[in-house]
Motif scaffolding. Structure first.
Motif, short mmCIF file in Angstrom:
data_model
loop_
_atom_site.label_atom_id
_atom_site.label_comp_id
_atom_site.label_asym_id
_atom_site.label_seq_id
_atom_site.Cartn_x
_atom_site.Cartn_y
_atom_site.Cartn_z
N VAL A 316 -2.45 4.16 -0.96
CA VAL A 316 -2.17 2.74 -0.55
C VAL A 316 -1.52 2.43 -1.89
N SER A 320 -2.10 -3.73 -3.39
CA SER A 320 -2.28 -4.48 -2.13
C SER A 320 -2.81 -3.48 -1.32
N THR A 322 -4.13 -2.89 1.54
CA THR A 322 -3.73 -2.81 2.85
C THR A 322 -2.28 -2.42 3.33
N GLU A 323 -1.37 -2.03 2.19
CA GLU A 323 -0.34 -1.43 2.52
C GLU A 323 -0.10 -0.20 2.06
N ARG A 353 -8.37 0.51 9.79
CA ARG A 353 -7.30 0.45 8.62
C ARG A 353 -6.43 1.77 8.49
N ASP A 354 -7.17 2.86 8.61
CA ASP A 354 -6.39 4.15 8.47
C ASP A 354 -5.23 4.24 9.57
N MET A 356 -3.85 1.37 11.00
CA MET A 356 -2.72 0.55 10.83
C MET A 356 -1.68 1.21 9.68
N LEU A 357 -2.39 1.67 8.53
CA LEU A 357 -1.74 2.22 7.47
C LEU A 357 -0.64 3.55 8.03
N LYS A 360 2.13 1.79 9.78
CA LYS A 360 3.24 1.24 8.93
C LYS A 360 4.12 2.37 8.24
#
Length: 391
Positions: A316, A320, A322-323, A353-354, A356-357, A360
């Motif tokens: 990450v 930030s 979350t990105e 969260r994993d 979502m990453l 992305k």
């Protein structure tokens, strides 16, 4: 060195590097595609062997990469008589105060930005005869979160002393912001014309390496997947690097795997220099098969026997969390499948969260990562390695 034919980057960039009027070059190419050979040949070709003064300088983000690049230089320059020196933080046994060290007379210097800057500031590393300056992993060297200040100081010192010095900037990744900054710096500081080669981000994902995601119900099952599935099967296919986000995760995972009877080594930035060097040497010599690492080794580390990479934590952005850090992800997966060899990547996911990453990352590279149907099925992991061409 068993070269049979040049890779694409070598075929395109070597004439640019080696042919007068020696234009500057900003070059991006896939991990494991032979960038090091390009700039090492460039440095060796420009040295006047009769002049005992620094004429080529290569700057790298880590001591491990500097040492590795030096090994390539020593192999390729074996019969040239060209002298070289490493500019990296000395271990405690070899430390000499900078005021007491003699001026550098080696013709090629490879080092990290902090040490090189100290030598330049103390007037121990002269720039008057410098013909070629290389930045390896240039995006990191010139990013604000990386070594930008040190790198620009070195560039300015060279421009002042040797205005016609050729500058080569190499990396597998160039984010848009860094790309714009690098281009501007090369234009502003080194006024002469330059060449550039960039790769579309969709084309960066490595085709020779098969990527997988594994849904794990909790943290313990991530360790079980590594122990019972990946490492059990991995022993048949080569060496494994497991990437973690923090030193704490590295220590915890190391202890867990050792408790289960695995021989693993762990490398992270807090270790003493001599310990880091010893761990890398043992892994490169094949004495250890499993290496746990923070992102210290994500960039440039070249070990052809590495066929498996595990992302215990996805990378990450520090500023930030979350990105995802797309560049670091690409560098990590590039540790497997060097120079077109086969490899497999396992991304262990255990939270929203994993996922979502991961989503992305897939969107960024426009590449759908295959999912292992069940985290505790040996058959599913065997099939994954067969599809990757490893079993």
């Amino acid at each position: 060195m068993q070269f049979e034919r040049p890779s694409k980057i070598q075929e395109i960039s070597l004439p640019m590097i080696l042919t007068p009027p020696y234009k500057n070059l900003i070059a991006q190419a896939h991990n494991g595609s032979g960038k090091t050979t390009c700039f090492v040949l460039g440095m060796l070709s420009r040295i006047d062997p009769k002049l005992a003064a620094p004429q080529a300088l290569c700057i790298c983000p880590t001591r491990e990469l500097a040492i590795q690049n030096m090994e390539v230089l020593l192999k390729m320059g074996k019969f040239t008589g060209i002298t070289s020196e490493l500019g990296i933080p000395a271990d405690s046994a070899n430390y000499i105060p900078i005021s007491k060290r003699p001026p550098v007379t080696a013709q090629v210097v490879i080092g990290t930005p902090g040490t090189i800057n100290k030598w330049v500031t103390a007037r121990k590393l002269g720039m008057s005869y410098m013909k070629i300056l290389v930045f390896d992993e240039a995006d990191h060297m010139l990013a604000e979160s990386g070594f930008q200040d040190d790198s620009i100081r070195i560039m300015k010192a060279i421009v002042k002393a040797s205005a016609n010095c050729q500058v080569l900037l190499f990396s597998a990744t160039f984010g848009e912001n860094v790309k714009a900054f690098v281009t501007k710096i090369v234009q502003d500081l080194f006024v002469q014309d330059y060449n550039q080669m960039f790769v579309k981000k969709e084309e960066l994902s490595l085709d020779s390496v098969k990527q997988y995601k594994v849904q794990c119900p909790d943290e313990l099952s991530k360790i079980m997947v590594i122990k019972d599935r990946i490492l059990e099967l991995g022993q048949k296919v080569g060496q494994t690097i497991i990437f973690v986000r923090t030193r704490n995760s590295a220590s915890m995972l190391h202890k867990s795997l050792v408790d289960y009877g695995y021989e693993v080594t762990t490398i992270q930035g807090a270790l003493r220099q001599e310990d880091r060097d010893k761990i890398i040497k043992e892994f490169k010599d094949g004495l250890t098969q499993i290496l746990i690492s923070t992102d210290l080794l994500a960039r440039g580390f070249d070990q052809s026997q590495v066929n498996l990479v595990v992302n215990y934590d996805l990378p990450v952005r520090h500023e930030s969390p979350t990105e995802p850090d797309h560049e670091v992800y690409l560098h990590r997966i590039g540790r497997a499948g060097r120079f077109g060899r086969k490899g497999a990547i396992f991304n262990l996911l255990c939270s929203d969260r994993d996922n979502m990453l991961m989503s992305k990352i897939e969107n960024h590279f426009n590449h759908q990562v295959a999912e292992i149907p069940s985290w505790n099925s040996e058959e599913d992991f065997e099939n994954a390695l067969k599809i990757a061409g490893l079993l």
